[in-house]
Design a protein around this motif. Structure first.
Motif, PDB file in Angstrom:
ATOM      1  N   HIS A  76       0.846  -1.193   0.000  1.00 13.48           N
ATOM      2  CA  HIS A  76       0.000   0.000   0.000  1.00 13.48           C
ATOM      3  C   HIS A  76       0.886   1.250   0.000  1.00 13.48           C
ATOM      4  CE1 HIS A  76       0.633  -0.781   4.317  1.00 13.48           C
ATOM      5  NE2 HIS A  76       0.474   0.521   4.502  1.00 13.48           N
ATOM      6  N   TYR A  77       0.336   2.283  -0.616  1.00 20.57           N
ATOM      7  CA  TYR A  77       1.052   3.543  -0.775  1.00 20.57           C
ATOM      8  C   TYR A  77       0.198   4.682  -0.240  1.00 20.57           C
ATOM      9  CZ  TYR A  77       3.192   7.610  -2.942  1.00 20.57           C
ATOM     10  OH  TYR A  77       3.772   8.833  -3.143  1.00 20.57           O
ATOM     11  N   HIS A  78       0.779   5.506   0.623  1.00 23.21           N
ATOM     12  CA  HIS A  78       0.088   6.693   1.124  1.00 23.21           C
ATOM     13  C   HIS A  78       0.073   7.712  -0.015  1.00 23.21           C
ATOM     14  CE1 HIS A  78      -0.349   5.690   5.440  1.00 23.21           C
ATOM     15  NE2 HIS A  78       0.609   4.827   5.121  1.00 23.21           N
ATOM     16  N   ILE A  79      -1.110   7.916  -0.583  1.00 19.77           N
ATOM     17  CA  ILE A  79      -1.293   8.630  -1.847  1.00 19.77           C
ATOM     18  C   ILE A  79      -1.356  10.153  -1.704  1.00 19.77           C
ATOM     19  CG2 ILE A  79      -3.818   8.383  -1.838  1.00 19.77           C
ATOM     20  CD1 ILE A  79      -1.760   7.678  -4.940  1.00 19.77           C
ATOM     21  N   GLY A  80      -1.444  10.658  -0.483  1.00 12.85           N
ATOM     22  CA  GLY A  80      -1.446  12.119  -0.293  1.00 12.85           C
ATOM     23  C   GLY A  80      -2.825  12.738  -0.260  1.00 12.85           C
ATOM     24  N   ILE A  81      -3.833  11.929  -0.110  1.00 12.53           N
ATOM     25  CA  ILE A  81      -5.205  12.437  -0.057  1.00 12.53           C
ATOM     26  C   ILE A  81      -5.696  12.258   1.374  1.00 12.53           C
ATOM     27  CG2 ILE A  81      -7.553  12.099  -0.906  1.00 12.53           C
ATOM     28  CD1 ILE A  81      -6.230  11.030  -3.492  1.00 12.53           C
ATOM     29  N   LYS A  82      -6.179  13.174   1.944  1.00 15.92           N
ATOM     30  CA  LYS A  82      -6.495  14.523   1.553  1.00 15.92           C
ATOM     31  C   LYS A  82      -5.230  15.375   1.459  1.00 15.92           C
ATOM     32  CE  LYS A  82     -11.042  13.919   3.250  1.00 15.92           C
ATOM     33  NZ  LYS A  82     -12.153  14.304   4.023  1.00 15.92           N
ATOM     34  N   GLY A  91       9.225  10.809   1.227  1.00 17.15           N
ATOM     35  CA  GLY A  91       9.355   9.356   1.099  1.00 17.15           C
ATOM     36  C   GLY A  91       8.771   8.606   2.279  1.00 17.15           C
ATOM     37  N   GLU A  92       8.526   9.311   3.367  1.00 19.03           N
ATOM     38  CA  GLU A  92       7.956   8.702   4.580  1.00 19.03           C
ATOM     39  C   GLU A  92       6.628   9.346   4.969  1.00 19.03           C
ATOM     40  OE1 GLU A  92       9.077   6.011   6.352  1.00 19.03           O
ATOM     41  OE2 GLU A  92      10.435   5.788   4.657  1.00 19.03           O
ATOM     42  N   ARG A  93       6.132  10.224   4.114  1.00 17.83           N
ATOM     43  CA  ARG A  93       4.915  10.966   4.444  1.00 17.83           C
ATOM     44  C   ARG A  93       3.689  10.060   4.373  1.00 17.83           C
ATOM     45  NH1 ARG A  93       6.939  16.305   1.222  1.00 17.83           N
ATOM     46  NH2 ARG A  93       8.355  16.939   2.888  1.00 17.83           N
ATOM     47  N   THR A  94       2.830  10.250   5.356  1.00 20.37           N
ATOM     48  CA  THR A  94       1.595   9.472   5.418  1.00 20.37           C
ATOM     49  C   THR A  94       0.414  10.375   5.078  1.00 20.37           C
ATOM     50  OG1 THR A  94       1.428   9.889   7.786  1.00 20.37           O
ATOM     51  CG2 THR A  94       2.499   7.833   7.114  1.00 20.37           C
ATOM     52  N   SER A  95      -0.709   9.741   4.804  1.00 18.09           N
ATOM     53  CA  SER A  95      -1.933  10.474   4.503  1.00 18.09           C
ATOM     54  C   SER A  95      -3.116   9.631   4.957  1.00 18.09           C
ATOM     55  CB  SER A  95      -2.030  10.755   2.999  1.00 18.09           C
ATOM     56  OG  SER A  95      -2.000   9.555   2.257  1.00 18.09           O
ATOM     57  N   GLU A  96      -4.281  10.236   4.968  1.00 19.38           N
ATOM     58  CA  GLU A  96      -5.480   9.531   5.421  1.00 19.38           C
ATOM     59  C   GLU A  96      -5.834   8.366   4.496  1.00 19.38           C
ATOM     60  OE1 GLU A  96     -10.247  10.353   6.128  1.00 19.38           O
ATOM     61  OE2 GLU A  96      -8.904  12.059   5.898  1.00 19.38           O
ATOM     62  N   TYR A 113      -8.630   1.294  -2.714  1.00 17.83           N
ATOM     63  CA  TYR A 113      -8.315   2.620  -2.202  1.00 17.83           C
ATOM     64  C   TYR A 113      -9.173   2.804  -0.963  1.00 17.83           C
ATOM     65  CZ  TYR A 113      -8.664   7.766  -2.468  1.00 17.83           C
ATOM     66  OH  TYR A 113      -8.655   9.102  -2.217  1.00 17.83           O
ATOM     67  N   SER A 114      -8.543   3.138   0.172  1.00 19.25           N
ATOM     68  CA  SER A 114      -9.332   3.252   1.397  1.00 19.25           C
ATOM     69  C   SER A 114      -8.664   4.178   2.407  1.00 19.25           C
ATOM     70  CB  SER A 114      -9.523   1.865   2.033  1.00 19.25           C
ATOM     71  OG  SER A 114      -8.284   1.318   2.435  1.00 19.25           O
ATOM     72  N   SER A 115      -9.472   4.602   3.381  1.00 18.62           N
ATOM     73  CA  SER A 115      -8.931   5.432   4.449  1.00 18.62           C
ATOM     74  C   SER A 115      -8.126   4.547   5.406  1.00 18.62           C
ATOM     75  CB  SER A 115     -10.044   6.168   5.179  1.00 18.62           C
ATOM     76  OG  SER A 115     -10.919   5.251   5.777  1.00 18.62           O
ATOM     77  N   HIS A 116      -7.246   5.206   6.136  1.00 18.52           N
ATOM     78  CA  HIS A 116      -6.333   4.484   7.026  1.00 18.52           C
ATOM     79  C   HIS A 116      -5.961   5.437   8.145  1.00 18.52           C
ATOM     80  CE1 HIS A 116      -2.870   2.319   8.412  1.00 18.52           C
ATOM     81  NE2 HIS A 116      -1.988   3.021   7.757  1.00 18.52           N
ATOM     82  N   PRO A 117      -6.244   5.225   9.395  1.00 18.47           N
ATOM     83  CA  PRO A 117      -6.836   4.031   9.965  1.00 18.47           C
ATOM     84  C   PRO A 117      -8.364   4.010   9.842  1.00 18.47           C
ATOM     85  CG  PRO A 117      -6.194   5.567  11.708  1.00 18.47           C
ATOM     86  CD  PRO A 117      -5.838   6.201  10.387  1.00 18.47           C
TER      87      PRO A 117
END
Length: 129
Positions: A76-82, A91-96, A113-117
């Protein structure tokens, strides 16, 4: 189609059906990720990218989740949304929201594609191609 990175990016059937109903901003972010992979591979991604078998050991379904993620080659990849958490390094940034995909040799199959957590692995219907 041969790409600069040697990776082929495709969408699983169920995800392709749902993709068209996502907000345009989300579609663009996912498309940009796919294009980045085709050109640069996994190098220099802004968001955190990790194997989905990296489950906290205190999770009551730890063994089941690890086995499922490994069996289906899930990442899984933290896509930057929102938005990305800019307090973390590039390279280590997380997103919802995270984009789930399968790493199948040189084929990258976008599957969900889903929210996390909370972190949920995609069900098997999403893995069908």
């Amino acid at each position: 189609m041969v790409t600069s990175s040697g990776l082929i990016v495709e969408m699983a059937v169920q995800f392709r059906k749902e993709f068209v109903n996502l907000p345009l901003q989300d579609q663009l972010a996912i498309t940009e990720f796919a294009q980045h992979l085709m050109i640069f591979g996994f190098e220099n991604l802004e968001g955190k990218n990790k194997s989905s078998d990296n489950v906290p050991t205190n999770d009551p379904k730890w063994r089941e989740k690890v086995s499922y993620a490994q069996k289906h080659h899930l990442w899984h990849y933290h896509i930057g949304i929102k938005q990305y958490d800019k307090t973390k390094d590039f390279g280590e940034r997380t997103s919802e929201y995270v984009l789930h995909y399968q790493k199948l040799g040189n084929v990258i199959r976008l599957v969900d594609y889903s929210s996390h957590p909370p972190f949920k692995l995609p069900s098997e219907i999403y893995l069908q191609n």
